[in-house]
Design a protein around this motif. Structure first.
Motif, PDB file in Angstrom:
ATOM      1  N   GLU A 155       0.761  -1.131  -0.026  1.00  0.00           N
ATOM      2  CA  GLU A 155       0.113   0.029   0.116  1.00  0.00           C
ATOM      3  C   GLU A 155       0.668   1.169   0.087  1.00  0.00           C
ATOM      4  N   PRO A 156       1.532   1.574  -1.064  1.00  0.00           N
ATOM      5  CA  PRO A 156       2.610   2.626  -1.116  1.00  0.00           C
ATOM      6  C   PRO A 156       1.912   4.098  -1.155  1.00  0.00           C
ATOM      7  N   ALA A 157       0.523   4.011  -1.594  1.00  0.00           N
ATOM      8  CA  ALA A 157      -0.204   5.280  -1.850  1.00  0.00           C
ATOM      9  C   ALA A 157      -0.992   5.636  -0.738  1.00  0.00           C
ATOM     10  N   ALA A 158      -1.100   4.758   0.224  1.00  0.00           N
ATOM     11  CA  ALA A 158      -1.962   5.162   1.508  1.00  0.00           C
ATOM     12  C   ALA A 158      -1.565   6.312   1.843  1.00  0.00           C
ATOM     13  N   LEU A 207       0.120   9.952 -10.036  1.00  0.00           N
ATOM     14  CA  LEU A 207       1.713   9.878 -10.698  1.00  0.00           C
ATOM     15  C   LEU A 207       2.783   8.576 -10.156  1.00  0.00           C
ATOM     16  N   LEU A 208       2.104   8.315  -8.839  1.00  0.00           N
ATOM     17  CA  LEU A 208       2.986   7.043  -8.461  1.00  0.00           C
ATOM     18  C   LEU A 208       2.712   5.935  -9.267  1.00  0.00           C
ATOM     19  N   ALA A 209       1.324   5.719  -9.436  1.00  0.00           N
ATOM     20  CA  ALA A 209       1.086   4.475 -10.334  1.00  0.00           C
ATOM     21  C   ALA A 209       1.648   4.444 -11.525  1.00  0.00           C
ATOM     22  N   ALA A 266      -1.570   0.821 -12.844  1.00  0.00           N
ATOM     23  CA  ALA A 266      -0.033   0.332 -12.582  1.00  0.00           C
ATOM     24  C   ALA A 266       0.344  -1.272 -13.026  1.00  0.00           C
ATOM     25  N   CYS A 267      -0.764  -2.048 -12.900  1.00  0.00           N
ATOM     26  CA  CYS A 267      -0.460  -3.562 -13.013  1.00  0.00           C
ATOM     27  C   CYS A 267      -0.834  -4.103 -14.366  1.00  0.00           C
ATOM     28  N   SER A 268       0.174  -4.932 -14.979  1.00  0.00           N
ATOM     29  CA  SER A 268      -0.628  -5.747 -16.077  1.00  0.00           C
ATOM     30  C   SER A 268      -1.402  -6.978 -15.715  1.00  0.00           C
TER      31      SER A 268
END
Lengths: 285, 615
Positions: free
Chosen positions: B520-523, B532-534, B561-563
């Motif tokens: 959870e880096p965006a919390a 931007l982080l994504a 962010a994810c594939s």
């Protein structure tokens, strides 16, 4: 040899009693109370002072217990009020400061010398299989076993025990649930003060009884509590008795008698280091 | 919040420090021999305080036996000067410090097994062991009245004061240099959290042992200086009680900082002197220290820390006032917007595209492969035979309702649950038997939900510590710009919690891992920053050649962010594959979103959105 081991039972029982108090305040209030034995010593010296003032025996003893309970309760309420949100090392730091304060206050009020302590129990000796047990020994052992059993049963089975555990785990939630946190905290600390006073009064007549040496009884007691992993009352009792007996056996051997207080401690630390070899990542960081 | 110290602010505290140093250096010129003696004693007492500042203040290990280390230093000096009377004073003193080091290591050994406050008990025991030994064997020469003589120029009390003061300054400078390097920074990291230190690949045992060794050296120097000053040192100066008092004084004055240690040293000497002059018994001093310590612990900072905080607030106010005068309103506090920059890129492994998340056959380019991972807590199965892979060129989302086992999975993979069964492989090699620190060094890096960046370090120092290698300044800047992080000279304590998570991501990347686990880096980040982080996270595989496993609640972020995604529910993988397919999967919709419709841009809305999930 056997008699030497048996004569260690009284100090062993006392270490066990103090160890139980340490585990109790650690589990219930998150406090490693290094000032525990100093509180007991303070109460014991208060009793002596009162006796010297001319108080009769029984009221003086009762007043001593009252002092021990009261000092512990004040300490506990202060911890709860001012350090309720602090982490465990901070609370341990507070107890160290209290220990320093009590050691200084004790030497100021009672002097630095050993005092002759009257035995609080009649000089009854029981002979079992050729081994002599004093009344103090029997009381110390019985009390530690009974208190450990009571606490284990109470915390595990009774409603009050569950409330206590709730307070220990989540103080705020417990308070919101209407659990009388303040009263329970007071009860826990009062119990620790009373038991500690009793323990010091049991051992003071048979040990070097300066205020400082009685206060440092907390050291073997912490060793016992470490053996119980600051959780199990039974293991703490076993550890305390073991340490007492081992010290006494070492004291019986002239070549190493000078180290009778430190060898058991070293043994405990080494044992723990071997036992806790597995890497554990827990709340204790 | 203070973003950058205004120019001149640092200059001012440096100037204050310089003036203080010069003042203390010149001080003895105006003192009578009695006060010179006290001043020397105060400087010597500062060594003990400084040593407590290292082991307890920096490394967070309560040590109650620092004067026992001083006793060893004193013992060594007394012994040496008895057998080799011609040794120069400086050699004697340094030998005293060195002699204490092995004992410091010995006392520190139990700290490797016993955690937290237990170490206070062990060190209290060590103090009583040394007490007993000293009472039994004594310091050499004391009983026979053989005194340590000061040869040469240091026979003069004035020069001896300068020797003590010079050594103290040298120790302070040495500790400052050490503190800026990984060895000293690791102490702070261990105090912050042993878990996060291990997750950075730092050896927690090493950090604790070096802290104890350094502290013992400093305390040993103090003991050595004391015995040289007095000629004879009594056992009682080094007992358990003085150690306890020294600990309280060090806490009270904040001995982690040099000025705090110096205040503590001065107070140790001045307090009894002042009390003596007003006819108050000396033990009242200990009581005052006890009360002061409780007060300092209540405030959460010692005297030195409080003074520093006040100075820093004043600087910040001044800076705000200055910029307000220019712009007419308080300075806006904003994150610098990241500019795309060239970041040193590891060669991306060719042919990596083949493998996909959840694929049964591991390809050579799989960064992380988890096979049949099972974690049990008693009878509760937290993870049940979980298998998936993270290819080196993908960002895999790990999603699932609260309590699904996501964080447990990250803990198990990064080595914090050694009891797990199944296999974790990194680049085809099993890391299952390895400790957390070793896994981190092999190439598994993670961040923590709580954001455990070390508050005392600057962003740059933290990145260097996490990298575990020399990190050029340009690379630090590039990494921070990549994640949209703050400038590298900011102290982490001055950054808001959301931004600290960005710093954690940069720190993970700084280590050039094979796989990065982001919890959870965006919390706590504002929406535009997390967008931007994504985008940045999506670029990580190409730019850094490392696979990413991203735990996230925000579906927009997962989609951006994810594939691919892996979905956990009650410890089991219920779906895995390309993100769009996984999110459309009926089981996922019902387990995760409680039947809520999931459109292209719909979002579950962070942890708050979890309330719709049926249990």
């Amino acid at each position: 040899m056997i008699q030497a081991g048996v004569s260690g039972l009284v100090s062993g029982g006392v270490y066990a009693l103090l160890g139980i108090c340490l585990v109790l305040t650690y589990r219930m209030a998150g406090v490693l109370n290094l000032a525990l034995a100093a509180v007991g010593a303070f109460a014991a010296f208060a009793m002596i002072e009162l006796q010297e003032e001319g108080w009769p025996y029984l009221p003086a003893v009762l007043a001593g217990f009252a002092v021990g309970g009261a000092v512990a309760v004040v300490l506990g309420l202060a911890m709860n009020r001012w350090f309720g949100e602090s982490d465990t090392p901070t609370r341990a730091g507070v107890s160290i400061a209290v220990l320093v304060g009590l050691l200084a206050l004790g030497s100021r009020l009672f002097g630095g010398d050993a005092r002759p302590f009257p035995a609080i129990l009649p000089d009854v000796k029981v002979r079992i299989a050729g081994v002599v047990l004093t009344a103090a020994t029997l009381i110390a052992l019985a009390a530690s076993v009974v208190i450990a059993a009571l606490l284990t049963a109470m915390l595990g089975r009774t409603r009050t025990g569950h409330q206590l555990r709730a307070v220990a785990a989540r103080p705020v939630t417990a308070e919101l649930l209407g659990i009388p946190v303040r009263q329970l905290t007071t009860a826990v600390w009062a119990a620790s003060g009373l038991v500690s006073t009793g323990a010091v009064l049991l051992i003071a007549p048979v040990q070097s009884s300066q205020f400082s040496s009685l206060s440092l009884l907390v050291l073997p007691a912490t060793a016992a509590a470490l053996l119980g992993a600051f959780r199990s009352f039974w293991l703490t009792v076993a550890g305390g008795i073991g340490i007492g007996v081992l010290s006494s056996l070492i004291g019986d051997n002239e070549r190493i008698a000078a180290f009778s207080n430190i060898i058991p401690f070293v043994v405990v630390v080494v044992v723990l280091c071997v036992v806790q070899r597995r890497e554990v990542w827990d709340a204790a960081r | 919040m203070r973003l950058v110290s205004p120019p001149g602010a640092v200059g001012r505290s440096t100037a204050v420090a310089m003036v203080a140093v010069v003042a203390v250096t010149l001080l003895p010129l105006g003192l009578t021999s009695y006060w010179l003696f006290l001043a020397t004693s105060g400087v010597i007492a500062a060594f003990t305080a400084l040593s407590i500042g290292v082991v307890s203040g920096r490394a967070g290990l309560i040590s109650l036996c620092q004067l026992s280390f001083a006793a060893i230093g004193a013992w060594a000096v007394a012994w040496l000067s008895m057998h080799h009377p011609d040794l120069p004073v400086l050699v004697l003193v340094l030998a005293g410090g060195a002699a204490a080091v092995p004992f410091g290591l010995l006392a520190g050994l139990p700290a490797l097994r016993l955690r937290g406050v237990n170490i206070a008990i062990v060190t209290l025991g060590c103090a009583s062991v040394v007490d007993t030994l000293l009472n039994r064997y004594g310091i050499p020469g004391v009983d026979d009245g053989i005194i340590v003589t000061r040869s040469g120029v240091f026979g003069d009390d004035l020069y001896y004061f300068w020797l003590c003061w010079g050594l103290l300054l040298a120790v302070v400078v040495g500790l400052a240099l050490l503190g800026a390097r990984p060895t000293g920074a690791a102490w702070l990291a261990v105090r912050r959290s042993e878990r996060s230190a291990a997750a950075m690949g730092l050896s927690v045992p090493r950090a604790k042992l070096t802290a104890f060794a350094a502290a013992a050296f400093v305390a040993g120097l103090g003991g050595a200086l004391l015995v040289v000053q007095l000629g004879l040192a009594a056992n009682q100066s080094f007992g358990s009680f003085p150690s306890l008092v020294a600990f309280t004084v060090a806490v009270m004055f904040g001995a982690r900082f040099p000025e705090g240690a110096m205040f503590a040293g001065a107070a140790t000497v001045l307090m009894p002197e002042l009390l003596r002059r007003v006819d108050v018994p000396a033990d009242v001093g200990s009581m005052l220290f006890a009360v002061g310590t409780v007060f300092a612990l209540r405030q959460g900072s010692g005297v030195a820390e409080a003074l520093r905080a006040r100075a820093s607030r004043r600087r910040a106010d001044a800076a705000l006032g200055r910029s307000a005068a220019i712009s007419g309103e308080p300075a806006p506090v904003a994150l610098p917007v990241a500019v795309p920059v060239a970041v040193p890129v590891e060669a991306t492994r060719p042919g990596a595209r083949r493998a996909a998340a959840g694929s049964a056959r591991p390809g050579p380019a799989d960064a992380l492969e988890v096979r049949d991972l099972t974690v049990r807590y008693g009878s509760v199965v937290a993870l049940d035979a979980v298998s998936f892979t993270v290819p080196a060129d993908r960002v895999i989302g790990l999603i699932g309702p609260n309590g699904a086992g996501k964080s447990t999975l990250v803990d198990a993979v990064s080595g914090f649950l050694p009891g797990h069964t199944g296999d974790v492989r990194l680049g085809g090699r099993s890391v299952t038997g390895l400790s957390a620190a070793k896994r981190a060094r092999t190439g598994i890096r993670r961040t923590f939900q709580q954001g455990l960046a070390v508050p005392e370090l600057t962003v740059g120092q933290y990145l260097r510590l996490a990298a575990g290698r020399a990190l050029p300044r340009a690379e630090v800047r590039a990494l921070l710009e990549f994640v949209g992080g703050p400038p590298s000279d900011l102290v982490i304590a001055d950054i808001d919690v959301g931004t600290r998570r960005l710093v954690d991501v940069a720190a993970g990347l700084a280590a050039r891992p094979r796989v990065l686990l982001l919890d959870e880096p965006a919390a706590g980040l504002p929406a535009d920053t997390s967008e931007l982080l994504a985008a940045r996270i999506a670029e990580i595989p190409v730019r850094f050649g490392c696979g990413v496993l991203l735990i996230e609640h925000d579906m927009t972020m997962v989609q951006a962010a994810c594939s691919d995604a892996v979905v956990l529910d009650f410890g089991k993988v219920i779906a895995a594959g390309p993100v769009e397919e996984v999110l459309a999967h009926a089981d996922v919709v019902s387990a995760y979103l409680g039947g809520q419709q999931l459109g292209g841009g719909a979002e579950a809305g962070g942890p708050g959105g979890q309330q719709v999930v049926a249990v």
